[in-house]
Design an enzyme around this catalytic site. Structure first.
Site, PDB file in Angstrom:
ATOM      1  N   GLU A 149       0.764  13.990  -0.729  1.00 41.00           N
ATOM      2  CA  GLU A 149       1.286  15.334  -0.397  1.00 41.00           C
ATOM      3  C   GLU A 149       0.829  15.765   1.002  1.00 41.00           C
ATOM      4  O   GLU A 149       0.470  16.921   1.238  1.00 41.00           O
ATOM      5  CB  GLU A 149       0.927  16.329  -1.499  1.00 41.00           C
ATOM      6  CG  GLU A 149       1.505  15.830  -2.822  1.00 41.00           C
ATOM      7  CD  GLU A 149       1.638  16.854  -3.904  1.00 41.00           C
ATOM      8  OE1 GLU A 149       1.829  18.040  -3.592  1.00 41.00           O
ATOM      9  OE2 GLU A 149       1.590  16.440  -5.086  1.00 41.00           O
TER      10      GLU A 149
HETATM   11  C1  LIG Z   1      -0.473   7.153  -5.703  1.00 47.22           C
HETATM   12  C2  LIG Z   1       0.551   7.813  -4.825  1.00 47.22           C
HETATM   13  C3  LIG Z   1       1.407   8.740  -5.371  1.00 47.22           C
HETATM   14  C4  LIG Z   1       2.400   9.342  -4.571  1.00 47.22           C
HETATM   15  N1  LIG Z   1       3.315  10.203  -5.147  1.00 47.22           N
HETATM   16  C5  LIG Z   1       4.398  10.589  -4.418  1.00 47.22           C
HETATM   17  C6  LIG Z   1       5.484  11.282  -5.047  1.00 47.22           C
HETATM   18  O1  LIG Z   1       5.446  11.607  -6.234  1.00 47.22           O
HETATM   19  N2  LIG Z   1       6.585  11.560  -4.307  1.00 47.22           N
HETATM   20  C7  LIG Z   1       6.676  11.229  -2.987  1.00 47.22           C
HETATM   21  O2  LIG Z   1       7.709  11.514  -2.363  1.00 47.22           O
HETATM   22  N3  LIG Z   1       5.643  10.592  -2.359  1.00 47.22           N
HETATM   23  C8  LIG Z   1       4.532  10.250  -3.041  1.00 47.22           C
HETATM   24  N4  LIG Z   1       3.501   9.563  -2.432  1.00 47.22           N
HETATM   25  C9  LIG Z   1       3.596   9.282  -0.998  1.00 47.22           C
HETATM   26  C10 LIG Z   1       2.507   9.948  -0.176  1.00 47.22           C
HETATM   27  O3  LIG Z   1       2.769  11.319  -0.028  1.00 47.22           O
HETATM   28  C11 LIG Z   1       2.410   9.188   1.150  1.00 47.22           C
HETATM   29  O4  LIG Z   1       1.812   7.934   0.842  1.00 47.22           O
HETATM   30  C12 LIG Z   1       1.597   9.915   2.190  1.00 47.22           C
HETATM   31  O5  LIG Z   1       2.285  11.076   2.631  1.00 47.22           O
HETATM   32  C13 LIG Z   1       1.274   9.033   3.401  1.00 47.22           C
HETATM   33  O6  LIG Z   1       2.378   8.310   3.844  1.00 47.22           O
HETATM   34  P1  LIG Z   1       2.223   6.727   4.084  1.00 47.22           P
HETATM   35  O7  LIG Z   1       1.623   6.135   2.872  1.00 47.22           O
HETATM   36  O8  LIG Z   1       3.545   6.207   4.511  1.00 47.22           O
HETATM   37  O9  LIG Z   1       1.180   6.582   5.261  1.00 47.22           O
HETATM   38  P2  LIG Z   1       1.522   6.602   6.833  1.00 47.22           P
HETATM   39  O10 LIG Z   1       2.387   7.749   7.152  1.00 47.22           O
HETATM   40  O11 LIG Z   1       1.967   5.253   7.232  1.00 47.22           O
HETATM   41  O12 LIG Z   1       0.068   6.885   7.435  1.00 47.22           O
HETATM   42  C14 LIG Z   1      -0.915   5.850   7.603  1.00 47.22           C
HETATM   43  C15 LIG Z   1      -2.149   6.515   8.252  1.00 47.22           C
HETATM   44  O13 LIG Z   1      -1.795   7.037   9.535  1.00 47.22           O
HETATM   45  C16 LIG Z   1      -2.130   8.416   9.591  1.00 47.22           C
HETATM   46  N5  LIG Z   1      -1.122   9.131  10.395  1.00 47.22           N
HETATM   47  C17 LIG Z   1       0.241   9.071  10.304  1.00 47.22           C
HETATM   48  N6  LIG Z   1       0.826   9.854  11.217  1.00 47.22           N
HETATM   49  C18 LIG Z   1      -0.186  10.454  11.901  1.00 47.22           C
HETATM   50  C19 LIG Z   1      -0.244  11.384  12.972  1.00 47.22           C
HETATM   51  N7  LIG Z   1       0.872  11.894  13.502  1.00 47.22           N
HETATM   52  N8  LIG Z   1      -1.459  11.760  13.451  1.00 47.22           N
HETATM   53  C20 LIG Z   1      -2.599  11.256  12.900  1.00 47.22           C
HETATM   54  N9  LIG Z   1      -2.606  10.381  11.885  1.00 47.22           N
HETATM   55  C21 LIG Z   1      -1.428   9.983  11.385  1.00 47.22           C
HETATM   56  C22 LIG Z   1      -2.117   8.896   8.148  1.00 47.22           C
HETATM   57  O14 LIG Z   1      -2.908  10.056   7.995  1.00 47.22           O
HETATM   58  C23 LIG Z   1      -2.697   7.687   7.444  1.00 47.22           C
HETATM   59  O15 LIG Z   1      -4.087   7.717   7.524  1.00 47.22           O
HETATM   60  C24 LIG Z   1       2.474   9.013  -3.198  1.00 47.22           C
HETATM   61  C25 LIG Z   1       1.585   8.085  -2.656  1.00 47.22           C
HETATM   62  C26 LIG Z   1       0.641   7.486  -3.447  1.00 47.22           C
HETATM   63  C27 LIG Z   1      -0.270   6.436  -2.835  1.00 47.22           C
END
Ligand SMILES: Cc1cc2nc3c(=O)[nH]c(=O)nc-3n(C[C@H](O)[C@H](O)[C@H](O)COP(=O)(O)OP(=O)(O)OC[C@H]3O[C@@H](n4cnc5c(N)ncnc54)[C@H](O)[C@@H]3O)c2cc1C
Length: 380
Positions: free
Chosen positions: A364
């Site tokens: 989230e």
């Molecule tokens: C167990 C689980 C349940 C989930 N449930 C849902 C759900 O029900 N529905 C749904 O839609 N999604 C869901 N998600 C998705 C979740 O919200 C995303 O995984 C999360 O928002 C991060 O996106 P990402 O994994 O693609 O990481 P990325 O966006 O690839 O980020 C990787 C890293 O880079 C950092 N980063 C990225 N951009 C920036 C920036 N501009 N500045 C600084 N740092 C940055 C992030 O903080 C992170 O540390 C879930 C994820 C998990 C693991």
């Protein structure tokens, strides 16, 4: 300024606490080990009126408020953070998508009431393999065909996905406009072409079911598009503001649950001829954790109160999410350490809480994204 909870709020807290202690605690270690979600326990939470707490009766809710809901998620998550997030996704993310949408009240009631009563679950499909923090990068499409839309794409990390009767799916109705062309659809389980993909094998919240959701030529009636074309991104962001209050409550509950276990342990475990807490190092450590928990708690209650009083809550929800989930990670890690070797063992619960805490800093909106929200407002 009033720091007292009302009688109604105290009653909700008591109901959720009793349920967590009597129904969730027995078997929580075994459910975590098996990675199994209990629909029976979810139904019982619905019977207690917890899931529909913050929504009006006309759509099947309890007519309460978000503070009451946050208190309930907090109590549930003290004991079982998997149930805490399954609950929060139904109420904040699926429920929020519907309630914040432009759908008429009859439609809202039609697609919400069974979720709010705990008969079935809802889920939220925004994230895609290449659209996580950058949620506006979704490429799932919805093409108009007569009085339907045909959806194609792949959603990932969908909490409750394999179990949910209803999913709020965000898809591009105007792909050329990118995030400004995103809309939201309610898709029912069993709709041809809407299938569960890989079910994730996770570090924590092991009972919550998280999966890919595959959309292959899924025909959805146009009336199930609950936004105007292009309003989906705004809806998702508004919904996530409310979702962050739920995740903050989950984090706070995890922190408090681990704190209480550590406190009891320090009172009963003796080394060097005295209880552990008589070492000032450990007593001071607990004092620091108590202060961290309490400050995070008030930020959460403020965010929920901001929402309930109709104020803007984007900032307070981001701050609450950041503080409560960092407290969850810190307190659980320290609790494992303070329990020594026992802290590493499953029957003492804190190792599970430490594993569960980690995800609260990620989903989230990661805590880095919360800093983007807060710093963005500072320098606007
Ligand atoms: C167990 C689980 C349940 C989930 N449930 C849902 C759900 O029900 N529905 C749904 O839609 N999604 C869901 N998600 C998705 C979740 O919200 C995303 O995984 C999360 O928002 C991060 O996106 P990402 O994994 O693609 O990481 P990325 O966006 O690839 O980020 C990787 C890293 O880079 C950092 N980063 C990225 N951009 C920036 C920036 N501009 N500045 C600084 N740092 C940055 C992030 O903080 C992170 O540390 C879930 C994820 C998990 C693991």
């Amino acid at each position: 300024m009033n720091f007292e909870l009302s009688k109604e709020h105290l009653a909700i807290q008591e109901t959720a606490r009793t349920f967590a202690t009597n129904e969730l605690l027995p078997g929580v270690v075994e459910r975590d080990e098996a990675g199994e979600f209990s629909m029976d326990l979810f139904h019982k939470m619905g019977d207690l009126g917890l899931i529909g707490l913050p929504y009006p009766e006309e759509v099947g809710g309890q007519g309460g408020d978000y503070l009451g809901y946050a208190l309930a998620v907090e109590e549930i998550s003290k004991v079982d953070a998997s149930m805490g997030i399954a609950y929060s996704v139904c109420t904040s993310l699926y429920g929020g998508s519907i309630m914040n949408s432009a759908a008429p009240v009859e439609k809202k009631r039609e697609v919400l009431q069974d979720v709010l009563s705990g008969k079935c679950m809802g889920s939220f499909g925004l994230t895609e393999p290449n659209a996580g923090s950058d949620a506006g990068g979704c490429i799932t499409v919805a093409e108009k065909d007569g009085d339907s839309y045909i959806l194609n794409g792949l959603k990932c990390f969908n909490t409750n996905g394999p179990l949910a009767e209803y999913t709020a799916v965000y898809a591009l109705t105007e792909p050329e406009k990118k995030s400004k062309g995103l809309s939201c659809f309610v898709v029912k389980k069993g709709t041809p072409g809407f299938t569960v993909g890989k079910v994730e094998n996770k570090m924590g919240i092991r009972c919550a079911q998280v999966s890919e959701m595959i959309l292959e030529n899924v025909r959805v009636p146009a009336e199930n598009m609950i936004t105007a074309s292009g309003d989906g991104f705004k809806l998702a962001m508004k919904t996530l503001d409310g979702g962050r209050i739920g995740v903050a409550a989950q984090g706070l509950g995890i922190a408090e649950g681990a704190f209480e276990i550590a406190k009891e342990y320090l009172k009963t475990r003796e080394q060097f001829g005295k209880p552990l807490y008589k070492n000032q190092y450990l007593a001071f450590k607990m004092a620091e954790l108590a202060m961290e928990i309490e400050s995070a708690k008030w930020m959460l209650y403020k965010a929920a109160t901001d929402k309930d009083s109709g104020k803007s809550y984007t900032q307070s929800a981001a701050k609450a999410k950041y503080l409560c989930t960092n407290a969850a990670m810190h307190v659980t890690t320290e609790a494992v350490q303070m329990l020594g070797g026992n802290g590493y063992m499953k029957e003492y619960h804190v190792e599970r809480m430490m594993r569960d805490a980690k995800i609260t800093q990620i989903y989230e909106g990661t805590n880095e994204i919360q800093k983007l929200i807060v710093s963005g407002a500072l320098f606007r």
